[in-house]
Scaffold this motif. Structure first.
Motif, short mmCIF file in Angstrom:
data_model
loop_
_atom_site.label_atom_id
_atom_site.label_comp_id
_atom_site.label_asym_id
_atom_site.label_seq_id
_atom_site.Cartn_x
_atom_site.Cartn_y
_atom_site.Cartn_z
N UNK A 25 0.82 -1.21 0.00
CA UNK A 25 0.00 0.00 0.00
C UNK A 25 0.85 1.26 0.00
N UNK A 26 1.91 1.25 0.80
CA UNK A 26 2.85 2.37 0.85
C UNK A 26 3.45 2.63 -0.53
N UNK A 27 3.83 1.56 -1.22
CA UNK A 27 4.39 1.71 -2.57
C UNK A 27 3.40 2.39 -3.50
N UNK A 28 2.14 2.02 -3.37
CA UNK A 28 1.12 2.62 -4.24
C UNK A 28 0.93 4.11 -3.93
N UNK A 29 1.04 4.48 -2.66
CA UNK A 29 0.91 5.88 -2.28
C UNK A 29 2.17 6.69 -2.57
N UNK A 30 3.34 6.15 -2.24
CA UNK A 30 4.56 6.94 -2.22
C UNK A 30 5.50 6.62 -3.38
N UNK A 31 5.87 5.37 -3.54
CA UNK A 31 6.87 5.01 -4.56
C UNK A 31 6.33 5.25 -5.96
N UNK A 32 5.18 4.62 -6.27
CA UNK A 32 4.57 4.82 -7.59
C UNK A 32 3.74 6.09 -7.61
N UNK A 33 3.20 6.45 -6.46
CA UNK A 33 2.26 7.56 -6.38
C UNK A 33 0.89 7.11 -6.85
N UNK A 34 -0.13 7.78 -6.39
CA UNK A 34 -1.49 7.39 -6.77
C UNK A 34 -1.70 7.57 -8.28
N UNK A 35 -1.12 8.63 -8.86
CA UNK A 35 -1.27 8.83 -10.31
C UNK A 35 -0.59 7.69 -11.08
N UNK A 36 0.61 7.30 -10.66
CA UNK A 36 1.30 6.19 -11.32
C UNK A 36 0.57 4.88 -11.12
N UNK A 37 0.02 4.68 -9.94
CA UNK A 37 -0.75 3.47 -9.67
C UNK A 37 -2.00 3.45 -10.54
N UNK A 38 -2.66 4.59 -10.67
CA UNK A 38 -3.85 4.68 -11.52
C UNK A 38 -3.50 4.39 -12.98
N UNK A 39 -2.37 4.88 -13.44
CA UNK A 39 -1.94 4.58 -14.82
C UNK A 39 -1.70 3.09 -15.00
N UNK A 40 -1.04 2.46 -14.02
CA UNK A 40 -0.81 1.02 -14.08
C UNK A 40 -2.14 0.27 -14.08
N UNK A 41 -3.07 0.69 -13.20
CA UNK A 41 -4.38 0.04 -13.14
C UNK A 41 -5.12 0.19 -14.47
N UNK A 42 -5.03 1.37 -15.08
CA UNK A 42 -5.70 1.58 -16.38
C UNK A 42 -5.11 0.65 -17.43
N UNK A 43 -3.79 0.54 -17.47
CA UNK A 43 -3.14 -0.34 -18.45
C UNK A 43 -3.50 -1.81 -18.21
N UNK A 44 -3.77 -2.17 -16.94
CA UNK A 44 -4.13 -3.55 -16.62
C UNK A 44 -5.61 -3.83 -16.86
N UNK A 45 -6.37 -2.79 -17.19
CA UNK A 45 -7.80 -2.97 -17.45
C UNK A 45 -8.67 -2.94 -16.21
#
Length: 141
Positions: A25-45
């Motif tokens: 969860x920390x990685x999603x908030x801080x390392x990737x950031x929420x915007x980066x996590x959202x981009x990854x989620x979008x690419x994963x469908x």
């Protein structure tokens, strides 16, 4: 001897699994950031990635903390297992059970979350400490 070690084993298991979720969860908030996590989620469908990213990150942090503390275990364990099932469906499932990007780890986390969530957490869980402190309820007639 098993009865004496059970609370410690459950505590160690809860902490280990909870820390894994906290870190993810920390990685999603801080390392990737929420915007980066959202981009990854979008690419994963993953549907609604802009909402799913903070929700999943928050769930992993809060659920991981709940496991560590032994609080709300059935709820936390169930939600974290559903989170991991989503990871299998959207990200890891196509890679097979084992191997590069396989779903063995997330499947193990889902099973462990359910197991810890429904064991009662042991004598060293916050849920059990709170249950011991509640006054007995009077019988209703």
């Amino acid at each position: 001897m098993i009865d004496q070690t059970r609370p410690v084993v459950l505590l160690v298991s809860r902490i280990a699994i909870g820390v894994i979720f906290l870190v993810h969860g920390y990685q999603k908030f801080v390392t990737m950031g929420i915007a980066g996590t959202a981009e990854f989620f979008a690419a994963a469908g993953i549907p609604l990635p802009g909402l799913a990213a903070p929700a999943v990150a928050g769930l992993e942090v809060a659920g991981g903390l709940a496991l560590v503390l032994g609080a709300a275990l059935p709820v936390a364990g169930s939600l974290l297992a559903l989170d991991m099932i989503g990871a299998i469906v959207f990200v890891h499932g196509a890679n097979g059970l084992a191997g590069d990007g396989g779903y063995e780890f997330v499947l193990a986390l889902a099973a462990a979350s359910l197991a810890v969530g429904f064991t009662g957490g042991g004598a060293l869980a916050l849920d059990n400490a709170l249950a011991r402190r509640r006054p007995a309820q009077p019988a209703t007639t």
